[in-house]
Design a protein around this motif. Structure first.
Motif, PDB file in Angstrom:
ATOM      1  N   ASP A 196       0.825  -1.213   0.000  1.00 52.84           N
ATOM      2  CA  ASP A 196       0.000   0.000   0.000  1.00 52.84           C
ATOM      3  C   ASP A 196       0.859   1.263   0.000  1.00 52.84           C
ATOM      4  O   ASP A 196       0.544   2.260  -0.665  1.00 52.84           O
ATOM      5  CB  ASP A 196      -0.972   0.011   1.181  1.00 52.84           C
ATOM      6  N   LEU A 197       1.993   1.224   0.717  1.00 52.88           N
ATOM      7  CA  LEU A 197       2.892   2.381   0.736  1.00 52.88           C
ATOM      8  C   LEU A 197       3.534   2.585  -0.629  1.00 52.88           C
ATOM      9  O   LEU A 197       3.600   3.714  -1.128  1.00 52.88           O
ATOM     10  CB  LEU A 197       3.978   2.188   1.796  1.00 52.88           C
ATOM     11  N   LEU A 198       3.978   1.498  -1.245  1.00 52.28           N
ATOM     12  CA  LEU A 198       4.587   1.605  -2.573  1.00 52.28           C
ATOM     13  C   LEU A 198       3.593   2.163  -3.579  1.00 52.28           C
ATOM     14  O   LEU A 198       3.943   2.995  -4.426  1.00 52.28           O
ATOM     15  CB  LEU A 198       5.090   0.239  -3.032  1.00 52.28           C
ATOM     16  N   ALA A 199       2.341   1.729  -3.489  1.00 48.70           N
ATOM     17  CA  ALA A 199       1.310   2.222  -4.408  1.00 48.70           C
ATOM     18  C   ALA A 199       1.125   3.727  -4.248  1.00 48.70           C
ATOM     19  O   ALA A 199       0.996   4.467  -5.236  1.00 48.70           O
ATOM     20  CB  ALA A 199       0.001   1.492  -4.163  1.00 48.70           C
ATOM     21  N   LYS A 200       1.131   4.209  -3.007  1.00 48.42           N
ATOM     22  CA  LYS A 200       0.970   5.649  -2.761  1.00 48.42           C
ATOM     23  C   LYS A 200       2.166   6.426  -3.289  1.00 48.42           C
ATOM     24  O   LYS A 200       2.023   7.495  -3.888  1.00 48.42           O
ATOM     25  CB  LYS A 200       0.802   5.902  -1.264  1.00 48.42           C
ATOM     26  N   VAL A 201       3.355   5.881  -3.072  1.00 42.73           N
ATOM     27  CA  VAL A 201       4.565   6.542  -3.539  1.00 42.73           C
ATOM     28  C   VAL A 201       4.580   6.636  -5.064  1.00 42.73           C
ATOM     29  O   VAL A 201       4.871   7.694  -5.632  1.00 42.73           O
ATOM     30  CB  VAL A 201       5.818   5.790  -3.033  1.00 42.73           C
ATOM     31  N   GLU A 202       4.243   5.549  -5.723  1.00 47.26           N
ATOM     32  CA  GLU A 202       4.277   5.558  -7.184  1.00 47.26           C
ATOM     33  C   GLU A 202       3.186   6.453  -7.770  1.00 47.26           C
ATOM     34  O   GLU A 202       3.406   7.095  -8.799  1.00 47.26           O
ATOM     35  CB  GLU A 202       4.171   4.132  -7.713  1.00 47.26           C
ATOM     36  N   ARG A 203       2.037   6.518  -7.120  1.00 48.53           N
ATOM     37  CA  ARG A 203       0.997   7.452  -7.588  1.00 48.53           C
ATOM     38  C   ARG A 203       1.488   8.888  -7.471  1.00 48.53           C
ATOM     39  O   ARG A 203       1.260   9.719  -8.363  1.00 48.53           O
ATOM     40  CB  ARG A 203      -0.294   7.277  -6.780  1.00 48.53           C
ATOM     41  N   LYS A 211       6.548  13.451   2.867  1.00 47.07           N
ATOM     42  CA  LYS A 211       5.380  13.023   3.642  1.00 47.07           C
ATOM     43  C   LYS A 211       5.256  11.500   3.683  1.00 47.07           C
ATOM     44  O   LYS A 211       4.911  10.933   4.721  1.00 47.07           O
ATOM     45  CB  LYS A 211       4.111  13.630   3.036  1.00 47.07           C
ATOM     46  N   LEU A 212       5.503  10.860   2.557  1.00 47.01           N
ATOM     47  CA  LEU A 212       5.278   9.419   2.460  1.00 47.01           C
ATOM     48  C   LEU A 212       6.457   8.576   2.921  1.00 47.01           C
ATOM     49  O   LEU A 212       6.272   7.478   3.463  1.00 47.01           O
ATOM     50  CB  LEU A 212       4.948   9.056   1.005  1.00 47.01           C
ATOM     51  N   LEU A 213       7.682   9.066   2.692  1.00 44.28           N
ATOM     52  CA  LEU A 213       8.866   8.261   2.966  1.00 44.28           C
ATOM     53  C   LEU A 213       9.999   9.158   3.475  1.00 44.28           C
ATOM     54  O   LEU A 213      11.074   9.198   2.882  1.00 44.28           O
ATOM     55  CB  LEU A 213       9.291   7.531   1.686  1.00 44.28           C
ATOM     56  N   PRO A 214       9.785   9.858   4.570  1.00 47.95           N
ATOM     57  CA  PRO A 214      10.792  10.816   5.041  1.00 47.95           C
ATOM     58  C   PRO A 214      12.140  10.163   5.323  1.00 47.95           C
ATOM     59  O   PRO A 214      12.220   9.105   5.939  1.00 47.95           O
ATOM     60  CB  PRO A 214      10.173  11.372   6.323  1.00 47.95           C
ATOM     61  N   LYS A 215      13.201  10.824   4.807  1.00 45.49           N
ATOM     62  CA  LYS A 215      14.595  10.420   5.007  1.00 45.49           C
ATOM     63  C   LYS A 215      14.947   9.070   4.374  1.00 45.49           C
ATOM     64  O   LYS A 215      16.035   8.549   4.600  1.00 45.49           O
ATOM     65  CB  LYS A 215      14.948  10.386   6.501  1.00 45.49           C
ATOM     66  N   ARG A 216      14.050   8.549   3.565  1.00 47.06           N
ATOM     67  CA  ARG A 216      14.319   7.242   2.954  1.00 47.06           C
ATOM     68  C   ARG A 216      14.253   7.315   1.429  1.00 47.06           C
ATOM     69  O   ARG A 216      13.909   6.350   0.764  1.00 47.06           O
ATOM     70  CB  ARG A 216      13.340   6.191   3.491  1.00 47.06           C
ATOM     71  N   TYR A 217      14.591   8.454   0.902  1.00 45.42           N
ATOM     72  CA  TYR A 217      14.641   8.608  -0.552  1.00 45.42           C
ATOM     73  C   TYR A 217      15.750   9.591  -0.911  1.00 45.42           C
ATOM     74  O   TYR A 217      16.177  10.408  -0.094  1.00 45.42           O
ATOM     75  CB  TYR A 217      13.302   9.102  -1.098  1.00 45.42           C
TER      76      TYR A 217
END
Length: 295
Positions: free
Chosen positions: A113-120, A181-187
């Protein structure tokens, strides 16, 4: 967003005007182009390099074509040509140091679900950037194939390449806001990796390392390195997703990996080199196709 696009356009247009004057036969004296304005947090851009190294166009941009233009610029032109600095910041501050997967250790995939939000979010940012740049240059229309092939700057830079640059630049602020917002400090946005000759392994080049290479060797010192557009990491910093943004011109073309011409990776496909470097299958993203699924 619109202001950033206007500012970016003014920077490249100054080079275009210089070139136009040169082609008209008006430039005869050696001179440097004055660079004004404050550099942003990321000071690795050609503009900031020029500010610190006035007149060193080839060193700072890697472009011999633009260097020739600048080197023949007459003094009367330099007072009119002001390049405004203020470039996009690479999203590294506070981010984890990326780790490349190995045979012994692998990254943990993002939750579905997180990956789907990130890719959207990535798709939305890419489409927004594409539309904004097309609106700015073509009043909402998409450029035709004929326009895409036309040379825009110098003797080699086509409209397709010119627009691709702007659309990438317009994407970064949107991507940063969404991924914070979705993946702080991990991108990371456009991180750079280099192959170590003596070990045969790839390593991440941090901002300071890239800066030192550029200051010492110019942008040509980065030849042979790779720079995917987006890297996502798991909670331990292992790279788990890699994306590269493509803005096909015309828009009806499919996104595709480019084949390197010359240099270390001569005749190799870009996607294959990215995969060897990061140990993750990279994905293309385009405005029309979104995230491209190749498997």
């Amino acid at each position: 967003m619109g202001f950033m696009l206007l500012r970016a356009k003014s920077r490249l247009l100054s080079g275009l005007v210089l070139l136009a004057v040169h082609k008209a036969g008006c430039l005869s004296e050696l001179d440097s182009v004055e660079v004004v304005g404050e550099c942003g947090p990321r000071d690795l851009t050609p503009e900031c390099c020029l500010k610190k190294n006035p007149g060193q166009w080839e060193q700072c941009t890697g472009s011999s074509e633009m260097a020739q233009v600048a080197e023949t610029a007459q003094r009367s032109v330099s007072t009119a040509m002001k390049i405004t600095a203020g470039a996009t910041v690479v999203a590294m501050t506070g981010a984890m140091m990326p780790q490349i997967n190995s045979a012994e250790r692998r990254g943990v995939a993002l939750a579905t679900d997180l990956l789907a939000k990130v890719e959207r979010a990535i798709e939305q940012c890419v489409r927004r950037a594409d539309q904004k740049v097309n609106d700015y240059h073509f009043n909402g229309r998409s450029p035709s194939w004929e326009i895409c092939q036309q040379v825009k700057v110098g003797e080699k830079t086509t409209w397709a390449a010119y627009l691709g640059l702007f659309k990438h630049e317009e994407s970064w602020p949107c991507l940063r806001e969404a991924l914070d917002k979705l993946l702080p400090k991990r991108y990371l946005l456009h991180p750079r990796f280099q192959l170590e000759e003596w070990t045969g392994t790839w390593k991440f080049l941090n901002e300071e390392q890239v800066k030192q290479i550029v200051l010492k060797h110019g942008w040509k010192g980065l030849l042979g390195t790779i720079e995917p557009d987006i890297v996502l990491m798991d909670e331990k910093g292992f790279i788990v997703q890699v994306y590269d943004l493509k803005f096909p011109c015309p828009e009806t073309n499919n996104a595709r990996w480019e084949r390197y011409k010359g240099g270390r990776w001569d005749d190799e496909m870009q996607g294959g080199v990215y995969m060897r470097a990061t140990r993750v299958k990279p994905r293309l993203v385009s405005p029309r196709q979104g995230v491209v699924r190749e498997d």
